[in-house]
Write a protein that holds these residues in place. Structure first.
Motif, short mmCIF file in Angstrom:
data_model
loop_
_atom_site.label_atom_id
_atom_site.label_comp_id
_atom_site.label_asym_id
_atom_site.label_seq_id
_atom_site.Cartn_x
_atom_site.Cartn_y
_atom_site.Cartn_z
N UNK A 109 0.85 -1.20 0.00
CA UNK A 109 0.00 0.00 0.00
C UNK A 109 0.88 1.25 0.00
N UNK A 110 1.90 1.27 0.87
CA UNK A 110 2.81 2.43 0.91
C UNK A 110 3.56 2.62 -0.40
N UNK A 111 3.85 1.51 -1.08
CA UNK A 111 4.54 1.57 -2.38
C UNK A 111 3.62 2.11 -3.49
N UNK A 112 2.33 2.21 -3.20
CA UNK A 112 1.39 2.70 -4.20
C UNK A 112 1.06 1.68 -5.26
N UNK A 113 1.18 0.40 -4.94
CA UNK A 113 0.92 -0.64 -5.94
C UNK A 113 -0.56 -0.81 -6.25
N UNK A 114 -1.41 -0.36 -5.35
CA UNK A 114 -2.84 -0.38 -5.63
C UNK A 114 -3.51 0.68 -4.77
N UNK A 115 -4.62 1.23 -5.26
CA UNK A 115 -5.33 2.24 -4.47
C UNK A 115 -6.04 1.60 -3.28
N UNK A 116 -6.29 2.40 -2.30
CA UNK A 116 -6.95 1.91 -1.09
C UNK A 116 -8.47 1.86 -1.29
N UNK A 117 -8.94 0.76 -1.82
CA UNK A 117 -10.37 0.51 -1.85
C UNK A 117 -10.57 -1.00 -1.83
#
Length: 159
Positions: A109-117
């Motif tokens: 999540x911190x790496x931005x590999x996918x959005x938070x949903x």
């Protein structure tokens, strides 16, 4: 007692080094994949949205490198679970899968590999689980082949 401490320290440093190198290599390959997928002209450490949160692509890459190292450490240290000899291979595998997932997920999540949903989190979980099971099946098949070879060597040695 001093020898024991020395051995533990060597093993700790070895695990830290292997985890860091492995994390950086895999992170770099992921960055290459993201850059190719998003058709960028530069190597970005993650998707363009992640990079846009930082002052420069270099700053994003520096942070990403730290996160990649941490990801490598999660995998390196969780592999120690396979050395608990009183556990079955099933218990070791389940514990490893869960510990790796719990350590890896916030870093992804911190790496931005996918959005938070929920949808993307579910997709990530399916991909993670599928990849883990696939790699586990390969490892088990290789272990089975090795056992067969060792049994054949023992049989040939006895003859």
């Amino acid at each position: 007692r001093v020898l024991f401490r020395s051995t533990i320290m060597k093993r700790l440093w070895h695990t830290l080094l292997i985890g860091a190198i492995g994390g950086i290599v895999i992170g770099y390959l992921m960055a290459l994949g993201f850059s190719t997928f998003f058709n960028t002209t530069y190597l970005f450490p993650s998707n363009p949205t992640f990079v846009s949160h930082w002052s420069s692509p270099l700053a994003a890459t520096q942070l990403s490198t730290l996160l990649w190292i941490l990801i490598g450490e999660v995998w390196a240290f969780s592999s120690w679970l396979f050395e608990i000899e009183t556990w079955s291979i099933t218990k070791q595998t389940i514990a490893h899968c869960l510990c790796s997932y719990l350590g890896m997920t916030p870093l992804a999540i911190l790496c931005g590999w996918f959005p938070l949903n929920v949808r993307w989190f579910g997709f990530y979980t399916l991909v993670y689980t599928g990849a883990y099971i696939g790699l586990w099946l390969i490892e088990m098949a290789l272990a089975r082949i090795k056992v067969i070879q060792l049994n054949q060597q023992l049989t040939n040695h006895r003859s």
